[in-house]
Every structure is written in C-alpha cells, then in structure tokens.
Write a protein that holds these residues in place. Sequence first.
Motif, PDB file in Angstrom:
ATOM      1  N   LEU A   1       0.911  -1.129  -0.148  1.00 39.30           N
ATOM      2  CA  LEU A   1       0.088  -0.019   0.021  1.00 39.30           C
ATOM      3  C   LEU A   1       0.939   1.251  -0.155  1.00 39.30           C
ATOM      4  N   TYR A   2       1.793   1.111   0.864  1.00 46.31           N
ATOM      5  CA  TYR A   2       2.720   2.235   0.975  1.00 46.31           C
ATOM      6  C   TYR A   2       3.693   2.658  -0.424  1.00 46.31           C
ATOM      7  N   VAL A   3       4.099   1.510  -0.833  1.00 45.14           N
ATOM      8  CA  VAL A   3       4.847   1.608  -2.180  1.00 45.14           C
ATOM      9  C   VAL A   3       4.112   2.123  -3.305  1.00 45.14           C
ATOM     10  N   LYS A   4       2.748   1.845  -3.278  1.00 43.86           N
ATOM     11  CA  LYS A   4       1.913   2.255  -4.383  1.00 43.86           C
ATOM     12  C   LYS A   4       1.510   3.903  -3.876  1.00 43.86           C
ATOM     13  N   PHE A   5       1.469   4.181  -2.811  1.00 47.57           N
ATOM     14  CA  PHE A   5       1.163   5.557  -2.487  1.00 47.57           C
ATOM     15  C   PHE A   5       2.543   6.326  -2.818  1.00 47.57           C
ATOM     16  N   GLU A   6       3.688   5.876  -2.179  1.00 46.08           N
ATOM     17  CA  GLU A   6       4.887   6.818  -2.453  1.00 46.08           C
ATOM     18  C   GLU A   6       5.083   6.798  -4.002  1.00 46.08           C
ATOM     19  N   LYS A   7       4.741   5.878  -4.929  1.00 51.80           N
ATOM     20  CA  LYS A   7       5.162   5.950  -6.372  1.00 51.80           C
ATOM     21  C   LYS A   7       4.106   6.992  -6.862  1.00 51.80           C
ATOM     22  N   GLU A   8       2.976   6.945  -6.515  1.00 55.69           N
ATOM     23  CA  GLU A   8       2.104   7.939  -7.118  1.00 55.69           C
ATOM     24  C   GLU A   8       2.161   9.463  -6.777  1.00 55.69           C
ATOM     25  N   VAL A   9       2.505   9.651  -5.416  1.00 54.49           N
ATOM     26  CA  VAL A   9       3.017  10.935  -5.031  1.00 54.49           C
ATOM     27  C   VAL A   9       3.944  11.505  -6.024  1.00 54.49           C
ATOM     28  N   LEU A  10       5.093  10.665  -5.934  1.00 56.38           N
ATOM     29  CA  LEU A  10       6.406  11.149  -6.607  1.00 56.38           C
ATOM     30  C   LEU A  10       6.123  11.450  -7.730  1.00 56.38           C
ATOM     31  N   SER A  11       5.085  10.748  -8.445  1.00 55.83           N
ATOM     32  CA  SER A  11       4.907  10.991  -9.964  1.00 55.83           C
ATOM     33  C   SER A  11       3.895  12.309 -10.015  1.00 55.83           C
ATOM     34  N   ARG A  12       3.302  12.574  -9.208  1.00 56.72           N
ATOM     35  CA  ARG A  12       2.454  13.655  -9.361  1.00 56.72           C
ATOM     36  C   ARG A  12       2.993  15.180  -8.773  1.00 56.72           C
ATOM     37  N   VAL A  13       3.880  15.088  -7.552  1.00 52.23           N
ATOM     38  CA  VAL A  13       4.096  16.322  -7.002  1.00 52.23           C
ATOM     39  C   VAL A  13       5.911  16.388  -7.118  1.00 52.23           C
TER      40      VAL A  13
ATOM     41  N   ILE B   1      -6.124   4.023  -3.377  1.00 55.60           N
ATOM     42  CA  ILE B   1      -5.281   5.054  -3.690  1.00 55.60           C
ATOM     43  C   ILE B   1      -5.341   5.294  -5.117  1.00 55.60           C
ATOM     44  N   ASP B   2      -6.433   6.174  -5.404  1.00 57.26           N
ATOM     45  CA  ASP B   2      -7.121   6.389  -6.571  1.00 57.26           C
ATOM     46  C   ASP B   2      -7.019   7.890  -6.779  1.00 57.26           C
ATOM     47  N   GLU B   3      -7.764   8.305  -8.098  1.00 51.82           N
ATOM     48  CA  GLU B   3      -7.736   9.666  -8.298  1.00 51.82           C
ATOM     49  C   GLU B   3      -8.364  10.555  -7.204  1.00 51.82           C
ATOM     50  N   GLU B   4      -9.380  10.312  -6.527  1.00 53.21           N
ATOM     51  CA  GLU B   4      -9.834  10.988  -5.534  1.00 53.21           C
ATOM     52  C   GLU B   4      -8.874  11.357  -4.357  1.00 53.21           C
ATOM     53  N   LEU B   5      -8.451  10.159  -3.872  1.00 59.09           N
ATOM     54  CA  LEU B   5      -7.263  10.535  -2.720  1.00 59.09           C
ATOM     55  C   LEU B   5      -6.112  11.175  -3.089  1.00 59.09           C
ATOM     56  N   LEU B   6      -5.453  10.784  -4.364  1.00 57.24           N
ATOM     57  CA  LEU B   6      -4.252  11.267  -4.759  1.00 57.24           C
ATOM     58  C   LEU B   6      -4.734  13.097  -5.246  1.00 57.24           C
ATOM     59  N   GLY B   7      -5.741  13.231  -5.610  1.00 56.62           N
ATOM     60  CA  GLY B   7      -6.190  14.840  -5.958  1.00 56.62           C
ATOM     61  C   GLY B   7      -6.124  15.506  -4.740  1.00 56.62           C
ATOM     62  N   TRP B   8      -6.753  14.868  -3.691  1.00 55.59           N
ATOM     63  CA  TRP B   8      -6.667  15.510  -2.053  1.00 55.59           C
ATOM     64  C   TRP B   8      -5.118  15.772  -1.806  1.00 55.59           C
TER      65      TRP B   8
END
Length: 125
Positions: A18-30, A107-114
Amino acid sequence: MDDRVLQFFEQMPEALPLYVKFEKEVLSRVENVRIKVQKTQITYTNRHVFACVSFAKVRKAKERPPVYIVITFGLACKKESPRIDIATEPYPNRWTHHVLVSREEEIDEELLGWVEEAAAFSAAK
C-alpha cells in the motif's frame, strides 16, 4: 527500498505494498518532495509537511481491517466524504484529514487529488 521504510513496516509488513503504491503515485505527481521516515509516521514535505503515512488508530479496533495505512493530509478547507475517517481544524483554515486505506484500489484519483491539493496548499504557505 530504504531500510528505514522497511523498519517502519516491521509492525505490519503486509501493508508495505500500500505504501509503495502511494509513494510512487505521489512522487509522479508532486515535484520537489522530501520524504522523512520517523518513528510513528512517514512525512511528505515540500515547503512544509503536506501528507503523512502512519498506522494511526482512526477507527475503533473492531472497525479496522487487519492490514491498512492511514494517509493524512492538510487543506485550507474541510473535505466532506465518507472516505474521510476524521477531519479536524487544529488552526484556523487548516484542516487535517485522515483516510484509512486497506486496498491498493483505494489509492485512487480522488485520494491522490486531495494529496496534490495538500501539496499545493503547503507550497503556497
């Protein structure tokens, strides 16, 4: 994978994906994200902290899944969603939101958008 992250997840190793996916997504967007592993949370900062990952007890024990992480983020306003377990206003116009995540699909578009909104809010302070 950073040894400090692996050590953080020793108490619940099943939550590491769960963490690995979250970190990857955040680093690709921010941009310009710094990650700091601490005893009770992993913080994401730009100018200031904008998100954290922890095992915070945001639900009663019987309502928590066996494997989860809690994603915390700060915004200028309160978001209303059944996904948000707790939202508090520790300072005027500073709302802290906690979302329990137990499946990678959450860990979807809504959460990552927030989280992206929280990063922009943090960078603008």
